[in-house]
Design an enzyme around this catalytic site. Structure first.
Site: not given
Length: 330
Positions: A207, A178
């Site tokens: 994410k 992420d």
């Protein structure tokens, strides 16, 4: 150099990590008593003299269900720190290989709690002089939450040495699962590059998590024809690693290796990770492996962090440099 004698206590049910720290330090684990009352309350106290001593308490604050919850372990730690201060300890320092309640370090929704700050206030209120931990979820938030001294260790050197031996001369890319972990991944990529003596590519995946649901499918970077090493601070359910591993394989990665400092595995993690296109999973021993993770067999391995903690404790006690220690690990 401090004139205070060092005392080392361990509050973990699994004392294997503390035994290694004790061995590297050359200091025995001091005894303490824990006694439960019939109604669920308890008392906890040191059984050796701590007056005017520099006391280090080893406590990895992870859940150990169905045995001990995170909150119960934290309460026990707070009471023990209070007992140490009442017994005349000069300084009480917490060495927490895994530090709990770090996921919520800022408000992302109205009326969100900032539990990392609340934890800091609790520890400080009991008289904690210093906190040492490894790979906090957000290093800046960890450092800003506390008003007492804090030290932060990282596993990048441990992982870089481990993966450099495995990768050899094969092309490698480091992947962040992420955007929030991109800085962590970049620092690891640089360290791995130095170990390998050759360029290491990078990539990241988008994410977004809201009310327990994870979304985002943007993937940037090049993993085709490379070993993709996905780096995160922890693995819990395994869903994040599984989705990134699948994305890497789809984009041509020859192998996917997943690394996380803290293996905080939940009960469904073995099934989720076992069904994902992951060739290797590597964690440190900051959290003991639950028995159900043996289902992954030789796909899962552990690197030791006890020596690093012992060195950090020794340097804090004797006034040495932790910055130099971290540089030495690189």
């Amino acid at each position: 150099m401090t004139s205070m004698a060092l005392a080392l206590f361990c509050l973990d049910e699994d004392k294997s990590f503390a035994a290694e720290v004790s061995r590297f330090l050359g200091v025995g684990i001091a005894p303490h008593e824990e006694r439960a009352f019939e109604d669920g309350e308890f008392k906890i106290r040191p059984l050796s003299n701590v007056r005017n001593r520099d006391v280090y308490v080893l406590a990895s604050l992870h859940g150990a269900e169905p045995h001990t919850s995170v909150s119960e372990k934290l309460c026990r730690l707070l009471f023990f720190i209070g007992a140490l201060k009442d017994a005349g300890a000069a300084e009480v320092c917490l060495a927490a290989p895994y530090l709990c309640y770090q996921r919520k370090d800022r408000q992302t929704k109205p009326r969100d709690p900032v539990t990392s700050r609340y934890l800091a206030q609790l520890l400080e209120a009991m008289g904690t002089h210093r906190v040492i931990t490894m790979d906090a979820h957000n290093v800046a938030a960890y450092q800003n939450a506390f008003r007492c001294d804090t030290d932060h260790l990282d596993a990048r050197g441990l992982f870089a040495s481990h993966f450099a031996r495995l990768a050899g001369d094969q092309p490698v890319a480091v992947v962040s699962p992420d955007l929030g972990g991109e800085k962590r991944a970049e620092l690891f990529r640089e360290r791995l590059e130095r170990k390998l003596g050759s360029p290491v590519d990078k990539a990241f995946m988008d994410k977004r998590r809201s009310q327990g649901e994870v979304t985002g499918d943007i993937f940037a970077g090049e993993v085709d024809g490379r070993i993709a090493i996905v780096l995160d601070d922890l693995i819990s359910g395994g869903g994040t690693m599984a989705r990134v591993a699948q994305a890497c394989k789809t984009r041509g990665a020859t192998q996917v290796w997943c690394a996380a400092t803290h293996g905080v595995f939940s009960s469904g993690a073995a099934k989720t990770l076992g069904g994902a296109p992951i060739d290797r999973i590597v964690v440190t021993d900051t959290v003991p492996l639950p028995a159900f993770m043996t289902a992954l067999k030789d796909r899962l391995s552990v690197v030791g962090a006890a020596r690093l903690f012992a060195q950090a404790i020794e340097r804090c006690h004797n006034g040495g440099s932790l910055s130099q220690l971290i540089e030495d690990e690189s």
